[in-house]
Design an enzyme around this catalytic site. Structure first.
Site, PDB file in Angstrom:
ATOM      1  N   GLN A   1       0.700  -1.262  -0.014  1.00 22.64           N
ATOM      2  CA  GLN A   1       0.049   0.047   0.011  1.00 22.64           C
ATOM      3  C   GLN A   1       0.807   1.223   0.015  1.00 22.64           C
ATOM      4  O   GLN A   1       0.371   2.495  -0.004  1.00 22.64           O
ATOM      5  CB  GLN A   1      -0.849  -0.027   1.230  1.00 22.64           C
ATOM      6  CG  GLN A   1      -1.872  -1.218   1.418  1.00 22.64           C
ATOM      7  CD  GLN A   1      -2.567  -0.994   2.677  1.00 22.64           C
ATOM      8  OE1 GLN A   1      -3.705  -0.568   2.806  1.00 22.64           O
ATOM      9  NE2 GLN A   1      -1.857  -1.779   3.902  1.00 22.64           N
ATOM     10  N   ASN A   2       2.253   0.705   0.215  1.00 26.27           N
ATOM     11  CA  ASN A   2       2.889   2.163   0.367  1.00 26.27           C
ATOM     12  C   ASN A   2       3.458   2.785  -0.976  1.00 26.27           C
ATOM     13  O   ASN A   2       3.691   2.111  -2.072  1.00 26.27           O
ATOM     14  CB  ASN A   2       4.461   1.570   1.016  1.00 26.27           C
ATOM     15  CG  ASN A   2       4.018   1.387   2.499  1.00 26.27           C
ATOM     16  OD1 ASN A   2       2.892   1.514   3.048  1.00 26.27           O
ATOM     17  ND2 ASN A   2       4.943   0.518   3.033  1.00 26.27           N
ATOM     18  N   VAL A   3       3.604   4.217  -1.025  1.00 25.56           N
ATOM     19  CA  VAL A   3       3.977   4.694  -2.220  1.00 25.56           C
ATOM     20  C   VAL A   3       5.525   5.160  -2.232  1.00 25.56           C
ATOM     21  O   VAL A   3       5.946   5.809  -3.135  1.00 25.56           O
ATOM     22  CB  VAL A   3       3.286   6.140  -2.368  1.00 25.56           C
ATOM     23  CG1 VAL A   3       1.593   5.747  -2.653  1.00 25.56           C
ATOM     24  CG2 VAL A   3       3.163   7.035  -1.143  1.00 25.56           C
TER      25      VAL A   3
ATOM     26  N   HIS B   1      -1.492   1.467  -4.128  1.00 21.44           N
ATOM     27  CA  HIS B   1      -1.796   2.813  -4.219  1.00 21.44           C
ATOM     28  C   HIS B   1      -0.817   3.701  -4.830  1.00 21.44           C
ATOM     29  O   HIS B   1      -0.898   5.003  -4.737  1.00 21.44           O
ATOM     30  CB  HIS B   1      -1.794   3.147  -2.770  1.00 21.44           C
ATOM     31  CG  HIS B   1      -2.884   2.403  -1.904  1.00 21.44           C
ATOM     32  ND1 HIS B   1      -2.687   2.613  -0.343  1.00 21.44           N
ATOM     33  CD2 HIS B   1      -3.978   1.860  -2.395  1.00 21.44           C
ATOM     34  CE1 HIS B   1      -3.956   1.646  -0.058  1.00 21.44           C
ATOM     35  NE2 HIS B   1      -4.708   1.427  -1.059  1.00 21.44           N
TER      36      HIS B   1
ATOM     37  N   CYS C   1      -0.067  12.304 -16.276  1.00 21.44           N
ATOM     38  CA  CYS C   1      -0.977  13.259 -16.828  1.00 21.44           C
ATOM     39  C   CYS C   1      -2.335  12.938 -16.855  1.00 21.44           C
ATOM     40  O   CYS C   1      -2.614  11.862 -17.359  1.00 21.44           O
ATOM     41  CB  CYS C   1      -0.301  13.486 -18.206  1.00 21.44           C
ATOM     42  SG  CYS C   1      -1.346  14.709 -19.146  1.00 21.44           S
TER      43      CYS C   1
ATOM     44  N   CYS D   1       3.362  18.415 -19.455  1.00 21.92           N
ATOM     45  CA  CYS D   1       3.303  16.895 -19.721  1.00 21.92           C
ATOM     46  C   CYS D   1       4.321  16.890 -20.930  1.00 21.92           C
ATOM     47  O   CYS D   1       4.311  17.531 -21.908  1.00 21.92           O
ATOM     48  CB  CYS D   1       1.892  16.284 -20.152  1.00 21.92           C
ATOM     49  SG  CYS D   1       2.109  14.763 -20.804  1.00 21.92           S
TER      50      CYS D   1
ATOM     51  N   GLY E   1       2.604  -4.440   8.977  1.00 22.32           N
ATOM     52  CA  GLY E   1       2.473  -2.768   9.160  1.00 22.32           C
ATOM     53  C   GLY E   1       1.511  -2.334   8.541  1.00 22.32           C
ATOM     54  O   GLY E   1       1.732  -1.165   7.958  1.00 22.32           O
ATOM     55  N   THR E   2       0.180  -2.813   8.665  1.00 21.84           N
ATOM     56  CA  THR E   2      -1.041  -2.053   8.050  1.00 21.84           C
ATOM     57  C   THR E   2      -2.089  -2.164   9.161  1.00 21.84           C
ATOM     58  O   THR E   2      -2.202  -3.386   9.786  1.00 21.84           O
ATOM     59  CB  THR E   2      -1.625  -2.647   6.922  1.00 21.84           C
ATOM     60  OG1 THR E   2      -2.506  -1.999   6.567  1.00 21.84           O
ATOM     61  CG2 THR E   2      -1.613  -4.109   6.870  1.00 21.84           C
TER      62      THR E   2
ATOM     63  N   ASN F   1       2.767  -7.092  13.299  1.00 19.74           N
ATOM     64  CA  ASN F   1       2.487  -5.768  13.164  1.00 19.74           C
ATOM     65  C   ASN F   1       3.049  -5.326  14.517  1.00 19.74           C
ATOM     66  O   ASN F   1       3.217  -6.170  15.503  1.00 19.74           O
ATOM     67  CB  ASN F   1       0.940  -5.505  12.998  1.00 19.74           C
ATOM     68  CG  ASN F   1       0.653  -3.993  12.729  1.00 19.74           C
ATOM     69  OD1 ASN F   1       0.965  -3.533  11.427  1.00 19.74           O
ATOM     70  ND2 ASN F   1      -0.252  -3.518  13.389  1.00 19.74           N
TER      71      ASN F   1
HETATM   72  N1  APR Z   1       6.683  -2.107  13.106  1.00 15.64           N
HETATM   73  C1  APR Z   1       5.630  -2.681  12.789  1.00 15.64           C
HETATM   74  N2  APR Z   1       4.419  -2.062  12.454  1.00 15.64           N
HETATM   75  C2  APR Z   1       4.407  -0.772  12.863  1.00 15.64           C
HETATM   76  C3  APR Z   1       5.321   0.073  13.271  1.00 15.64           C
HETATM   77  C4  APR Z   1       6.597  -0.596  13.264  1.00 15.64           C
HETATM   78  N3  APR Z   1       7.624  -0.065  13.789  1.00 15.64           N
HETATM   79  N4  APR Z   1       4.837   1.172  13.431  1.00 15.64           N
HETATM   80  C5  APR Z   1       3.672   1.420  13.359  1.00 15.64           C
HETATM   81  N5  APR Z   1       3.176   0.027  12.654  1.00 15.64           N
HETATM   82  C6  APR Z   1       1.763  -0.228  12.539  1.00 15.64           C
HETATM   83  C7  APR Z   1       0.831   0.356  13.181  1.00 15.64           C
HETATM   84  O1  APR Z   1       0.410  -0.237  14.667  1.00 15.64           O
HETATM   85  C8  APR Z   1      -0.281   0.394  12.370  1.00 15.64           C
HETATM   86  O2  APR Z   1      -1.166  -0.925  12.560  1.00 15.64           O
HETATM   87  O3  APR Z   1       1.571  -0.104  11.297  1.00 15.64           O
HETATM   88  C9  APR Z   1       0.273   0.183  10.827  1.00 15.64           C
HETATM   89  C10 APR Z   1       0.178   1.693  10.197  1.00 15.64           C
HETATM   90  O4  APR Z   1      -1.262   1.938  10.070  1.00 15.64           O
HETATM   91  P1  APR Z   1      -1.586   3.187   9.047  1.00 15.64           P
HETATM   92  O5  APR Z   1      -0.821   4.239   9.366  1.00 15.64           O
HETATM   93  O6  APR Z   1      -3.212   3.051   9.117  1.00 15.64           O
HETATM   94  O7  APR Z   1      -1.230   2.633   7.464  1.00 15.64           O
HETATM   95  P2  APR Z   1      -1.738   1.753   6.582  1.00 15.64           P
HETATM   96  O8  APR Z   1      -2.369   0.607   7.200  1.00 15.64           O
HETATM   97  O9  APR Z   1      -0.443   1.490   5.310  1.00 15.64           O
HETATM   98  O10 APR Z   1      -2.772   2.712   5.856  1.00 15.64           O
HETATM   99  C11 APR Z   1      -3.483   2.108   4.768  1.00 15.64           C
HETATM  100  O11 APR Z   1      -4.348   4.308   4.337  1.00 15.64           O
HETATM  101  O12 APR Z   1      -4.309   6.486   4.294  1.00 15.64           O
HETATM  102  C12 APR Z   1      -4.357   5.305   3.444  1.00 15.64           C
HETATM  103  O13 APR Z   1      -3.253   5.152   1.331  1.00 15.64           O
HETATM  104  C13 APR Z   1      -2.968   5.321   2.655  1.00 15.64           C
HETATM  105  O14 APR Z   1      -1.625   3.202   2.071  1.00 15.64           O
HETATM  106  C14 APR Z   1      -2.331   3.999   3.150  1.00 15.64           C
HETATM  107  C15 APR Z   1      -3.500   3.211   3.591  1.00 15.64           C
END
Ligand code: APR
Length: 235
Positions: A91-93, A109, A117, A136, A176-177, A203
């Protein structure tokens, strides 16, 4: 490792946190500092393109100042060593997975280091600040360029390919989401419907969907991801 023949890994902002990139929903996350409705939607861009460009320009500069961490590198090593199929859906950019050596990688994402463009659809690499004054390179229009990222209310990229990988995998690892944003937050349920894959959450703390995972390990990604990969490769 021989146990698993088709691995799908999903990552979110948490895997890049220890590299120094802010997450979105943690206490000091991006959405605690700026309103996503003002910078993360097509409507925001129509209303105030300069403000939206400034937000993304700041992120684009920051991404180029940081380095991949041990969790990114562990996933690249897993991909190299796995005998079967491997797909990393992020999901990371940011480009930290690429820089760590990941190859079979899909940015659902989009990518901050690319621009698109809106008039002709041309996508090209772009590492500098972007603004409404840019032209462009393909169609010559001015003011039609945007960051090649997916905003809220927009469709993520390559959903068909992701659905096929989820349906066919025997191991799904979510790293990590927070499990707040669909469709990524629904991937574990999609995998479980297939009935045969093992599901793992790695996570910092339990995500919204933690209870849906057969296995959960919590801690910083740079500790728990290399440890989990080492176990997989030793298995
Ligand atoms: N190690 C592991 N996990 C971690 C760490 C770490 N050091 N630090 C934070 N986290 C976890 C948090 O506990 C949380 O559950 O990473 C997660 C981050 O969650 P979000 O900030 O919601 O990010 P993400 O899940 O990637 O968001 C999804 O939302 O805003 C949109 O497009 C954006 O791609 C993004 C999407």
């Amino acid at each position: 490792m021989a146990r698993y023949r088709h691995v799908v890994v999903l990552t979110g902002a948490g895997i890049s946190a220890e590299s120094g990139l802010a997450t979105f929903r943690d206490r000091d996350g991006l959405w605690s500092k700026v309103d996503l409705e003002e910078v993360g939607t097509p409507d925001a861009f129509r209303r105030n393109p300069d403000f939206v460009h400034d937000f993304h320009n700041g992120l684009r500069r920051k991404v180029q100042e940081v380095e991949p961490n041990a969790a990114h590198r562990a996933l690249a090593a897993l991909e190299q060593r796995i005998a079967g199929e491997f797909l990393l859906v992020t999901q990371n950019v940011d480009d930290l997975h690429e820089r760590a050596g990941s190859r079979n990688l899909l940015h659902m994402h989009g990518e901050l280091l690319k621009r698109r463009c809106q008039a002709c659809g041309q996508v090209d690499a772009w590492r500098d600040d972007l603004g409404t004054g840019h032209v462009c390179a393909a169609c010559g229009r001015q003011g039609s360029l945007r960051p090649h990222v997916v905003w809220f209310h927009e469709m993520p990229f390559e959903m068909e390919r992701i659905a096929r990988a989820l349906a066919g995998c025997d191991l799904f690892v979510s790293i990590g989401t927070s499990g707040n944003v669909y469709p990524a937050a629904g991937f574990v349920a999609d995998v479980r419907r297939g009935g045969r894959a093992h599901t793992v959450e790695l996570n910092l703390e339990p995500s919204e969907g933690a209870s849906l995972f057969a296995e959960r390990r919590h801690g910083p990604a740079t500790a728990i991801v290399p440890a989990y990969v080492a176990e997989l490769l030793a298995g």
